[in-house]
Design an enzyme around this catalytic site. Sequence first.
Site, PDB file in Angstrom:
ATOM      1  CE1 TYR A   1      -3.920   2.222   0.424  1.00  0.00           C
ATOM      2  CE2 TYR A   1      -2.559   3.320   2.062  1.00  0.00           C
ATOM      3  CZ  TYR A   1      -3.672   3.300   1.251  1.00  0.00           C
ATOM      4  OH  TYR A   1      -4.546   4.366   1.249  1.00  0.00           O
ATOM      5  CB  ALA A   2       3.718   2.313   2.141  1.00  0.00           C
TER       6      ALA A   2
ATOM      7  CE  LYS B   1      -3.608   5.225  -2.098  1.00  0.00           C
ATOM      8  NZ  LYS B   1      -4.595   5.894  -2.979  1.00  0.00           N
TER       9      LYS B   1
END
Length: 204
Positions: free
Chosen positions: A112-113, A116
């Site tokens: 996820y990091a 993004k």
Amino acid sequence: MTVDVSDADQVDRAVEEVVRERGRLDVVVHAAGVDDPEAKQWIADALLDERPPDVLTRLDGAAWQRVMRVNLDGTFHVLRAALRVMAPHRSGAIVTVGSSSAFDAPPGYPHYAASKAGAHALSQAVAKEAIAFGVRVNTVAPGPTDTGMAARTPAALRQDLADPRVRPYATAGEIADVALFLASDEAVNLVGAVLLANGGRFTV
């Protein structure tokens, strides 16, 4: 319309339909994104057991690709489709929704990091290109926000993300207000900005 942003053809068709109906495209807010419910459960279980989360070694390729396809590839598809129709009019504003996780990279969120952070860099790179055609691109990077995605967060993890020293979870409307500002004429001098909207959890 229902659109899967990981499918470039669906994104292109959606933009083409808007242009057919309205004649032009002035503002795009790209807010589609996913997290990984299974990884969130692993993090919550680790919190309850008072041990560090072990996500990366258990993460399979399908889970990694799902997050990347929506969060990063989807941002590319939306930016490209929007710029193709905005640039000839020499005007337009695009706002992408990133995440504060791209900066603080909390343990247990590697895919996820990364997705993004990639979306932030992509938006900033496109912003430098698009402004020459009169199109502004900016990003809002929320912290914890009460959305449908957050509602599926396990209770232990949601409690861990709560911090009495800062503002509580943002509402979707509060993040929408930031996006609307970035799309407005009041933000005419903001190009390639990434605005943290995390309630004071951290600054960069």
